[in-house]
Design an enzyme around this catalytic site. Sequence first.
Site, short mmCIF file in Angstrom:
data_model
loop_
_atom_site.label_atom_id
_atom_site.label_comp_id
_atom_site.label_asym_id
_atom_site.label_seq_id
_atom_site.Cartn_x
_atom_site.Cartn_y
_atom_site.Cartn_z
N ARG A 1 -9.73 10.21 6.41
CA ARG A 1 -9.13 9.45 5.32
C ARG A 1 -7.73 10.01 5.07
N ARG A 2 -6.96 9.33 4.22
CA ARG A 2 -5.64 9.81 3.83
C ARG A 2 -4.78 10.15 5.04
N HIS B 1 -17.14 4.24 0.93
CA HIS B 1 -18.10 4.43 -0.17
C HIS B 1 -17.51 3.97 -1.50
N PHE B 2 -16.27 4.40 -1.80
CA PHE B 2 -15.87 4.13 -3.19
C PHE B 2 -15.24 2.76 -3.41
N TYR C 1 -19.03 7.80 -13.59
CA TYR C 1 -19.97 7.17 -14.52
C TYR C 1 -19.26 6.61 -15.74
N HIS D 1 -16.36 13.95 -10.85
CA HIS D 1 -17.56 13.18 -10.56
C HIS D 1 -17.98 12.37 -11.78
FE1 HAS Z 1 -19.60 8.59 -5.27
C1 HAS Z 1 -17.25 10.50 -3.54
C2 HAS Z 1 -22.05 10.84 -4.41
C3 HAS Z 1 -21.88 6.93 -7.28
C4 HAS Z 1 -17.02 6.83 -6.74
N1 HAS Z 1 -17.54 8.62 -5.15
C5 HAS Z 1 -16.77 9.48 -4.36
C6 HAS Z 1 -15.37 9.16 -4.54
C7 HAS Z 1 -15.31 8.15 -5.48
C8 HAS Z 1 -16.68 7.82 -5.83
C9 HAS Z 1 -14.05 7.51 -6.04
O1 HAS Z 1 -22.23 13.67 -3.29
C10 HAS Z 1 -14.21 9.81 -3.78
C11 HAS Z 1 -13.64 11.01 -4.44
C12 HAS Z 1 -12.49 11.53 -3.62
O2 HAS Z 1 -11.40 10.90 -3.64
O3 HAS Z 1 -12.67 12.53 -2.92
N2 HAS Z 1 -21.60 8.80 -5.70
C13 HAS Z 1 -22.42 9.76 -5.23
C14 HAS Z 1 -23.79 9.56 -5.73
C15 HAS Z 1 -23.74 8.44 -6.54
C16 HAS Z 1 -22.37 7.98 -6.53
C17 HAS Z 1 -25.00 10.38 -5.42
N3 HAS Z 1 -19.48 7.13 -6.69
C18 HAS Z 1 -20.54 6.60 -7.41
C19 HAS Z 1 -20.04 5.65 -8.38
C20 HAS Z 1 -18.67 5.61 -8.22
C21 HAS Z 1 -18.33 6.55 -7.16
C22 HAS Z 1 -20.90 4.91 -9.36
C23 HAS Z 1 -17.64 4.83 -8.95
C24 HAS Z 1 -17.86 3.88 -9.82
N4 HAS Z 1 -19.64 10.30 -4.17
C25 HAS Z 1 -20.74 11.08 -3.99
C26 HAS Z 1 -20.37 12.30 -3.22
C27 HAS Z 1 -18.98 12.21 -2.99
C28 HAS Z 1 -18.57 10.95 -3.59
C29 HAS Z 1 -21.21 13.41 -2.79
C30 HAS Z 1 -18.09 13.23 -2.25
C31 HAS Z 1 -17.97 12.86 -0.83
C32 HAS Z 1 -17.08 13.80 -0.08
O4 HAS Z 1 -17.58 14.46 0.85
O5 HAS Z 1 -15.86 13.91 -0.38
C33 HAS Z 1 -24.91 7.87 -7.32
O6 HAS Z 1 -24.57 7.75 -8.68
C34 HAS Z 1 -25.35 6.55 -6.78
C35 HAS Z 1 -26.66 6.05 -7.41
C36 HAS Z 1 -26.82 4.56 -7.19
C37 HAS Z 1 -27.92 3.93 -6.82
C38 HAS Z 1 -27.88 2.44 -6.63
C39 HAS Z 1 -28.51 1.67 -7.79
C40 HAS Z 1 -28.30 0.21 -7.62
C41 HAS Z 1 -28.09 -0.68 -8.64
C42 HAS Z 1 -27.85 -2.14 -8.32
C43 HAS Z 1 -29.14 -2.91 -8.29
C44 HAS Z 1 -28.94 -4.31 -7.85
C45 HAS Z 1 -29.45 -5.40 -8.45
C46 HAS Z 1 -29.11 -6.74 -7.89
C47 HAS Z 1 -30.30 -5.35 -9.66
C48 HAS Z 1 -29.19 4.65 -6.59
C49 HAS Z 1 -28.11 -0.26 -10.06
C50 HAS Z 1 -30.32 -7.49 -7.40
C51 HAS Z 1 -29.86 -8.80 -6.92
C52 HAS Z 1 -30.61 -9.89 -6.75
C53 HAS Z 1 -29.99 -11.15 -6.30
C54 HAS Z 1 -32.03 -9.87 -7.01
C1 HEM Z 2 -7.76 4.18 -1.02
C2 HEM Z 2 -7.65 -0.42 0.59
C3 HEM Z 2 -8.67 -2.01 -3.90
C4 HEM Z 2 -9.24 2.57 -5.37
C5 HEM Z 2 -7.72 3.08 -0.19
C6 HEM Z 2 -7.66 3.12 1.26
C7 HEM Z 2 -7.62 1.84 1.71
C8 HEM Z 2 -7.67 0.97 0.57
C9 HEM Z 2 -7.53 1.39 3.17
C10 HEM Z 2 -7.70 4.40 2.09
C11 HEM Z 2 -6.38 5.00 2.31
C12 HEM Z 2 -6.45 6.36 2.96
O1 HEM Z 2 -7.44 7.09 2.81
O2 HEM Z 2 -5.45 6.71 3.62
C13 HEM Z 2 -7.86 -1.25 -0.50
C14 HEM Z 2 -7.82 -2.69 -0.46
C15 HEM Z 2 -8.09 -3.14 -1.72
C16 HEM Z 2 -8.31 -1.97 -2.55
C17 HEM Z 2 -7.55 -3.53 0.78
C18 HEM Z 2 -8.17 -4.55 -2.24
C19 HEM Z 2 -7.22 -5.40 -2.14
C20 HEM Z 2 -9.01 -0.91 -4.65
C21 HEM Z 2 -9.57 -0.96 -5.97
C22 HEM Z 2 -9.74 0.33 -6.38
C23 HEM Z 2 -9.26 1.19 -5.31
C24 HEM Z 2 -9.89 -2.23 -6.74
C25 HEM Z 2 -10.28 0.86 -7.67
C26 HEM Z 2 -10.42 0.22 -8.78
C27 HEM Z 2 -8.80 3.38 -4.35
C28 HEM Z 2 -8.71 4.82 -4.45
C29 HEM Z 2 -8.25 5.29 -3.20
C30 HEM Z 2 -8.11 4.13 -2.35
C31 HEM Z 2 -9.05 5.68 -5.66
C32 HEM Z 2 -8.05 6.75 -2.78
C33 HEM Z 2 -6.62 7.18 -2.89
C34 HEM Z 2 -6.45 8.57 -2.37
O3 HEM Z 2 -7.04 8.94 -1.34
O4 HEM Z 2 -5.73 9.33 -3.04
N1 HEM Z 2 -7.74 1.74 -0.58
N2 HEM Z 2 -8.15 -0.85 -1.77
N3 HEM Z 2 -8.84 0.41 -4.28
N4 HEM Z 2 -8.42 3.00 -3.08
FE1 HEM Z 2 -8.27 1.08 -2.44
CU CU Z 3 -19.17 12.76 -7.08
#
Ligand code: HAS
Ligand code: HEM
Ligand code: CU
Length: 573
Positions: A452-453, A389-390, A242, A238
């Site tokens: 997924r997967r 989500h991711f 960050y 997790h």
């Molecule tokens: Fe996540 C699963 C919960 C953030 C990445 N997360 C994943 C996985 C990845 C991932 C890769 O609790 C899959 C892992 C796997 O393969 O099994 N995640 C969270 C929570 C947050 C969160 C609570 N995740 C991230 C970030 C990631 C990321 C950051 C990558 C960079 N996530 C989970 C949970 C799972 C999970 C469970 C497990 C799910 C499962 O069942 O397997 C928090 O940190 C999110 C807080 C964010 C906010 C949003 C703040 C918004 C901002 C933008 C503001 C916009 C502006 C623009 C200023 C509260 C800062 C304004 C624009 C104008 C034009 C005015």
């Molecule tokens: C998994 C599509 C770019 C990170 C996947 C899956 C899809 C996908 C459909 C799900 C596969 C599955 O669960 O069976 C794409 C497409 C992309 C893209 C169309 C853009 C052309 C990216 C980028 C990142 C990323 C930029 C991160 C920097 C991952 C990761 C997984 C994943 C970590 C999970 C692999 C796993 O389950 O082991 N992608 N993706 N992908 N993608 Fe992407």
């Molecule tokens: Cu997490």
Amino acid sequence: TTLPRTVGPAAPVAEDTVALTRLKTITQYYVVTAFLALLIGVLIGPLQALNYGGINVYDFPLLKALLKSYYQGLSLHGVLNALVFTQFFISGWLLYLPVRDLGVRINLRFAWFTYVMMTAGLLLAAVPLLTNQATLLYTFYPPMEGSPLFYIGAGIMVAASLLVAGQVIWIWWQWKRAHPGRVTPLVTYMCVATWMMWLVASLGLVTEVVVMLIPWSLGLTAGVDPLLAKTLFWWTGHAIVYFWLLPAYISWYAFVPHHAGGRLISEPLTRLTFALFLLNSTPVGLHHQYSDPNISVLWKVLHMFLTFLVAIPSLLTAFSVAASLEDAARARGGRGIVGWIRYLPWGNAIFSAQVLAMISFILGGAGGIVNASSTFAPVVHNTAWIPGHFHITVGTATTLTFMGIVFWLIPHLTGKRLPSMKLASAAVWTWFLGMMVFALGMHWQGLLGVPRRAQISATGSDVYRDLPIAVPQMLTAISGVILLVSAVMFFYVLFRMLLSPRVDQGEVTTPLPYSEVLSPAGEQLAQANRLVRVTEPLLALWVAALLLVLLMYGPVVLGLVTDMQPVPGWKLY
Ligand code: HAS
Ligand code: HEM
Ligand code: CU
């Protein structure tokens, strides 16, 4: 006249000395290696998107020759994008910034050594990945077993990143000793806090790989306990998100206001955000394991509450960065409650990439809160919702921000020029569009129960065809095509830029884009406000972070260690 106060040093424009040129070369190596990994990783993504569109392309002869299976491709995609691209980019970025910010000389040989070590680790791990000997997905859960080369290579890569962390913390510490009573400059503060967080976070993965997986894959131990390994993995797994996010936040706080023509709102608040991430990023990993047995509900619930708590520094960031953007837009003549948004420099790809990344993260963050809620988790866990989500967190918030950064960082480092702002913009907007459509399709399929997967498009998986998934499948397939077009444009611009001749001195035409600041932290600790003084002792915060993670993980890990059930390995590929 007095210069406006920025978050950077008084005179950020430097002469290109020999040492500075060398530092820039090292940084460029890190960044280019990162994007080469992303290039290969991203080319596989659309194939997977087609799979989730119900279209199976894995039987085409050319593809069959390249990839043994859907899962070999998915392993390459996850490892290259999420682990290699991020780690190389971040190591270069978070080394270069503090060195420039503090204006110090560093041991360049050591910096080269860490780069070479990280690359050696990557090449070692690449061999089994490419030869289908490590088709384990990027989480490499045992008892699935791969070639020892994969674990050793991954271990060397992580170790190299820890050496970069050590070098940055060391130069900061030297600076502190040479400047007693001074407030750490903001960019350095953010970089050091991020590296300290990574040192606490990586302990789980390092233990898993060094103590369990490497000896086991070498045949020195007969088996491993899968649940213990998985728990150690998510200790890091997790917090690593960050480690991917905070380097983007550094840009959003310190540099995006400059690109927009506005000011950072508050240095003390920014420091608070990073201090909170240092403390709270790691002891939350059990939210990936709600459905795992043998871990008590008490610990799962504690980690759930801590997860909600770690959303707070992101909410602080959302309001603070949005205020910077509003400040910028009003300075450019923007009016109205939302009308000001039009006045932002949307045609500048450096800016639009990062603000579109932020917008994607509003939705990605909201989805994260859903995932973290133990009542919703069973609905979304292990479904297509999760890749949905991711890809709008790491796949867009992080990746699109890094893409925006290289549009100025490469000119800054090399004196080359971005060949076409139009094409860069087209790449950025189509990436955003593609990922939003992708996220819609995947979240939707997840809610309908598509896992997924899973190679759901393969013949024999007709079971999912009975679900009402035609529309989200179509969206997912289309998004894959949009993203492919986007990636082609992006990499074309990037490589044309890299291969073009140097036209000027990067320091002069593209200096570090430090933003002006509305509420600075001040230079002397004695005169600084309470928040600045409380957040300054980073070493104490680091120790507190370590204690907190030991408190929140110690009993869980100890329970699993005293009740180990080692099992032999499986090879499923
Ligand atoms: Fe996540 C699963 C919960 C953030 C990445 N997360 C994943 C996985 C990845 C991932 C890769 O609790 C899959 C892992 C796997 O393969 O099994 N995640 C969270 C929570 C947050 C969160 C609570 N995740 C991230 C970030 C990631 C990321 C950051 C990558 C960079 N996530 C989970 C949970 C799972 C999970 C469970 C497990 C799910 C499962 O069942 O397997 C928090 O940190 C999110 C807080 C964010 C906010 C949003 C703040 C918004 C901002 C933008 C503001 C916009 C502006 C623009 C200023 C509260 C800062 C304004 C624009 C104008 C034009 C005015
Ligand atoms: C998994 C599509 C770019 C990170 C996947 C899956 C899809 C996908 C459909 C799900 C596969 C599955 O669960 O069976 C794409 C497409 C992309 C893209 C169309 C853009 C052309 C990216 C980028 C990142 C990323 C930029 C991160 C920097 C991952 C990761 C997984 C994943 C970590 C999970 C692999 C796993 O389950 O082991 N992608 N993706 N992908 N993608 Fe992407
Ligand atoms: Cu997490």
